[in-house]
Write a protein that holds these residues in place. Structure first.
Motif, PDB file in Angstrom:
ATOM      1  N   LYS A  36       1.076  -0.901  -0.005  1.00 61.43           N
ATOM      2  CA  LYS A  36       0.075  -0.119  -0.084  1.00 61.43           C
ATOM      3  C   LYS A  36       0.847   1.314   0.219  1.00 61.43           C
ATOM      4  CE  LYS A  36      -4.073  -1.807   0.129  1.00 61.43           C
ATOM      5  NZ  LYS A  36      -4.928  -1.454  -0.863  1.00 61.43           N
ATOM      6  N   GLN A  37       1.841   1.216  -1.003  1.00 60.64           N
ATOM      7  CA  GLN A  37       2.731   2.407  -1.117  1.00 60.64           C
ATOM      8  C   GLN A  37       2.858   2.823  -2.418  1.00 60.64           C
ATOM      9  OE1 GLN A  37       6.766   2.748   1.372  1.00 60.64           O
ATOM     10  NE2 GLN A  37       7.649   2.367  -0.692  1.00 60.64           N
ATOM     11  N   THR A  38       2.763   4.160  -2.710  1.00 61.60           N
ATOM     12  CA  THR A  38       2.989   4.791  -3.940  1.00 61.60           C
ATOM     13  C   THR A  38       4.506   5.608  -3.827  1.00 61.60           C
ATOM     14  OG1 THR A  38       0.708   5.310  -4.226  1.00 61.60           O
ATOM     15  CG2 THR A  38       1.968   6.525  -5.696  1.00 61.60           C
ATOM     16  N   LEU A  55      10.894   8.316  -4.161  1.00 60.06           N
ATOM     17  CA  LEU A  55      10.159   9.290  -3.214  1.00 60.06           C
ATOM     18  C   LEU A  55       8.937   8.670  -2.648  1.00 60.06           C
ATOM     19  CD1 LEU A  55      10.019  12.289  -2.267  1.00 60.06           C
ATOM     20  CD2 LEU A  55       9.307  12.689  -4.574  1.00 60.06           C
ATOM     21  N   VAL A  56       8.720   9.017  -1.474  1.00 61.33           N
ATOM     22  CA  VAL A  56       7.345   8.751  -0.788  1.00 61.33           C
ATOM     23  C   VAL A  56       6.934   9.680  -0.082  1.00 61.33           C
ATOM     24  CG1 VAL A  56       6.286   7.152   0.682  1.00 61.33           C
ATOM     25  CG2 VAL A  56       8.088   6.148  -0.667  1.00 61.33           C
ATOM     26  N   MET A  57       5.599  10.090  -0.309  1.00 63.64           N
ATOM     27  CA  MET A  57       5.067  11.265   0.399  1.00 63.64           C
ATOM     28  C   MET A  57       4.341  10.735   1.884  1.00 63.64           C
ATOM     29  SD  MET A  57       5.804  13.505  -1.769  1.00 63.64           S
ATOM     30  CE  MET A  57       4.980  14.848  -0.989  1.00 63.64           C
ATOM     31  N   PRO A  58       4.309  11.882   2.490  1.00 66.43           N
ATOM     32  CA  PRO A  58       3.657  11.332   3.957  1.00 66.43           C
ATOM     33  C   PRO A  58       2.177  10.650   3.667  1.00 66.43           C
ATOM     34  CG  PRO A  58       4.335  13.770   3.948  1.00 66.43           C
ATOM     35  CD  PRO A  58       4.459  13.068   2.445  1.00 66.43           C
ATOM     36  N   THR A  63      -2.038   9.108  -3.332  1.00 65.20           N
ATOM     37  CA  THR A  63      -1.308  10.143  -3.768  1.00 65.20           C
ATOM     38  C   THR A  63      -0.861   9.565  -5.333  1.00 65.20           C
ATOM     39  OG1 THR A  63       0.582  11.645  -3.658  1.00 65.20           O
ATOM     40  CG2 THR A  63       1.043   9.426  -3.152  1.00 65.20           C
ATOM     41  N   GLY A  64      -0.388  10.627  -6.040  1.00 62.65           N
ATOM     42  CA  GLY A  64      -0.230  10.335  -7.525  1.00 62.65           C
ATOM     43  C   GLY A  64       0.397  11.399  -8.286  1.00 62.65           C
ATOM     44  N   ILE A  65       0.559  11.241  -9.297  1.00 66.69           N
ATOM     45  CA  ILE A  65       1.205  12.351 -10.424  1.00 66.69           C
ATOM     46  C   ILE A  65       0.237  13.106 -11.485  1.00 66.69           C
ATOM     47  CG2 ILE A  65       2.633  12.959 -12.355  1.00 66.69           C
ATOM     48  CD1 ILE A  65       4.545  10.894 -11.703  1.00 66.69           C
ATOM     49  N   GLU A  66       0.344  14.556 -11.166  1.00 65.07           N
ATOM     50  CA  GLU A  66      -0.571  15.196 -12.120  1.00 65.07           C
ATOM     51  C   GLU A  66       0.203  15.603 -13.356  1.00 65.07           C
ATOM     52  OE1 GLU A  66      -3.512  15.765 -11.460  1.00 65.07           O
ATOM     53  OE2 GLU A  66      -4.166  16.093  -9.523  1.00 65.07           O
ATOM     54  N   ALA A  67       1.319  16.064 -13.223  1.00 64.27           N
ATOM     55  CA  ALA A  67       2.190  16.372 -14.657  1.00 64.27           C
ATOM     56  C   ALA A  67       3.494  16.708 -14.052  1.00 64.27           C
ATOM     57  CB  ALA A  67       1.344  17.727 -15.052  1.00 64.27           C
ATOM     58  N   VAL A  68       4.383  17.095 -14.826  1.00 67.69           N
ATOM     59  CA  VAL A  68       5.686  17.458 -14.777  1.00 67.69           C
ATOM     60  C   VAL A  68       5.999  18.422 -15.726  1.00 67.69           C
ATOM     61  CG1 VAL A  68       6.943  15.496 -16.124  1.00 67.69           C
ATOM     62  CG2 VAL A  68       8.178  16.739 -14.465  1.00 67.69           C
ATOM     63  N   MET A  73       7.606  18.743 -10.537  1.00 66.39           N
ATOM     64  CA  MET A  73       6.853  17.460 -10.518  1.00 66.39           C
ATOM     65  C   MET A  73       5.638  17.852  -9.762  1.00 66.39           C
ATOM     66  SD  MET A  73       7.357  13.634  -9.176  1.00 66.39           S
ATOM     67  CE  MET A  73       8.951  13.237 -10.292  1.00 66.39           C
ATOM     68  N   LEU A  74       4.422  17.851 -10.368  1.00 61.81           N
ATOM     69  CA  LEU A  74       3.176  18.127  -9.547  1.00 61.81           C
ATOM     70  C   LEU A  74       2.558  16.832  -9.143  1.00 61.81           C
ATOM     71  CD1 LEU A  74       1.837  21.065 -11.803  1.00 61.81           C
ATOM     72  CD2 LEU A  74       3.089  21.182  -9.536  1.00 61.81           C
ATOM     73  N   LEU A  75       2.333  16.747  -7.564  1.00 59.66           N
ATOM     74  CA  LEU A  75       1.595  15.518  -7.128  1.00 59.66           C
ATOM     75  C   LEU A  75       0.409  16.119  -6.466  1.00 59.66           C
ATOM     76  CD1 LEU A  75       4.654  14.026  -5.318  1.00 59.66           C
ATOM     77  CD2 LEU A  75       3.998  13.569  -7.769  1.00 59.66           C
ATOM     78  N   HIS A  76      -0.595  14.939  -6.289  1.00 63.15           N
ATOM     79  CA  HIS A  76      -1.838  15.061  -5.723  1.00 63.15           C
ATOM     80  C   HIS A  76      -1.968  14.299  -4.528  1.00 63.15           C
ATOM     81  CE1 HIS A  76      -4.032  11.794  -7.369  1.00 63.15           C
ATOM     82  NE2 HIS A  76      -3.222  12.093  -8.642  1.00 63.15           N
ATOM     83  N   TYR A  77      -2.971  14.508  -3.607  1.00 62.64           N
ATOM     84  CA  TYR A  77      -3.623  13.387  -3.001  1.00 62.64           C
ATOM     85  C   TYR A  77      -5.109  13.041  -3.289  1.00 62.64           C
ATOM     86  CZ  TYR A  77       0.111  14.342   0.613  1.00 62.64           C
ATOM     87  OH  TYR A  77       1.253  14.464   0.960  1.00 62.64           O
ATOM     88  N   TYR A  78      -5.605  11.968  -2.940  1.00 63.88           N
ATOM     89  CA  TYR A  78      -6.727  11.566  -3.170  1.00 63.88           C
ATOM     90  C   TYR A  78      -7.966  11.992  -2.025  1.00 63.88           C
ATOM     91  CZ  TYR A  78      -5.415   8.818  -7.507  1.00 63.88           C
ATOM     92  OH  TYR A  78      -5.022   8.472  -8.530  1.00 63.88           O
ATOM     93  N   LYS A  79      -8.963  12.447  -2.435  1.00 72.77           N
ATOM     94  CA  LYS A  79      -9.985  12.793  -1.323  1.00 72.77           C
ATOM     95  C   LYS A  79     -10.569  11.547  -0.611  1.00 72.77           C
ATOM     96  CE  LYS A  79     -12.031  17.449  -2.365  1.00 72.77           C
ATOM     97  NZ  LYS A  79     -13.245  17.712  -2.583  1.00 72.77           N
ATOM     98  N   HIS A  80     -10.822  10.552  -1.349  1.00 73.19           N
ATOM     99  CA  HIS A  80     -11.173   9.302  -0.609  1.00 73.19           C
ATOM    100  C   HIS A  80     -10.529   8.069  -1.417  1.00 73.19           C
ATOM    101  CE1 HIS A  80     -14.316  11.970   0.687  1.00 73.19           C
ATOM    102  NE2 HIS A  80     -14.518  12.110  -0.414  1.00 73.19           N
TER     103      HIS A  80
END
Length: 251
Positions: A36-38, A55-58, A63-68, A73-80
């Motif tokens: 369970k790790q991105t 690279l692992v985020m908190p 979490t995932g990549i939006e664009a570079v 590198m632009l990352l995001h979290y998921y709401k649910h």
């Protein structure tokens, strides 16, 4: 014969690729279902240099990549966990993995020729804004005339019936009559599925005239037809093998 100048195997499934054509950077999102790790990888698409590879985020999973873009590198979290809706933007230096800025009120919408287009998730109806990718500063409201969509120069193959190709031009008989096909420079690139001992496998061929100049077995012991396994960015031919390897050739 052609040979890859990038060949990387990762501890996870290659989930998404993003390419920054301005800085020749390829960003990779890896997902390890068991742990369970991105994690995220960044490498130079011209030289093959790996800038970072784990690279692992908190938030380790949602979490995932939006664009570079422009070296960021632009990352995001998921709401649910059960839904696709994104929240938050975290900007990472694509060479050092250092966090440049973050904004927990904004969400990414798309990339324009002038930079990222975002919106405030707390405001309804959604109002699009242009931001500076290097600082996260809001520059102005989105303007559809000025802020045209950014073209990534990524070419994906055509999916076509094998019956449309010249008879005998394929090195193997495709299962299901469908192939992924692309012409570039003097090369023909083909990905297809075949049956071997009653099991599906996915093959990749690069041909020059009728000669096979590169071959790889992409997947075997699979239960269903796989999506396209390769893309082209300028002269960099990029493909995924066994869902966890990335190879790049110059063609």
């Amino acid at each position: 014969m052609l040979q890859p100048f990038i060949s990387q195997t990762f501890n996870g499934t290659v989930w998404r690729l993003q390419i920054d054509g301005q800085k020749c950077i390829m960003a990779v999102e890896l997902r390890n279902e068991q742990d369970k790790q991105t994690s995220f990888v960044s490498l130079n698409l011209t030289t093959g240099q790996v800038y970072f590879d784990s690279l692992v985020m908190p938030e380790r999973w949602l979490t995932g990549i939006e664009a570079v873009y422009n070296g960021i590198m632009l990352l995001h979290y998921y709401k649910h966990e059960s839904g696709p809706e994104h929240k938050t933007i975290i900007a990472i230096d694509a060479k050092t993995a250092a966090e440049v800025w973050s904004n927990y009120n904004l969400a990414f919408d798309h990339l324009s020729v002038n930079g990222p287009i975002v919106y405030n998730t707390n405001i309804q109806p959604k109002k699009l804004l242009l931001i500076d990718v290097l600082s996260g500063k809001i520059l102005r409201p989105y303007d559809a005339i000025q802020d045209k969509p950014f073209e990534t120069e990524i070419v994906i193959p055509n999916m076509m019936p094998a019956s449309q190709l010249v008879p005998g031009s394929l090195p193997a008989e495709p299962y299901g009559n469908m192939v992924h096909y692309l012409n570039h420079n003097s090369y023909r690139i083909v990905s297809l599925h075949t049956l071997k001992n009653g099991e599906l496998q996915q093959l990749l061929y690069i041909l020059k005239d009728t000669e096979v100049v590169y071959y790889d077995l992409l997947n075997q012991h699979i239960q269903k037809l796989q999506p396209e396994a390769f893309v082209l960015h300028k002269n960099s031919f990029i493909y995924i093998k066994n869902k966890a390897e990335i190879k790049v050739l110059e063609i």
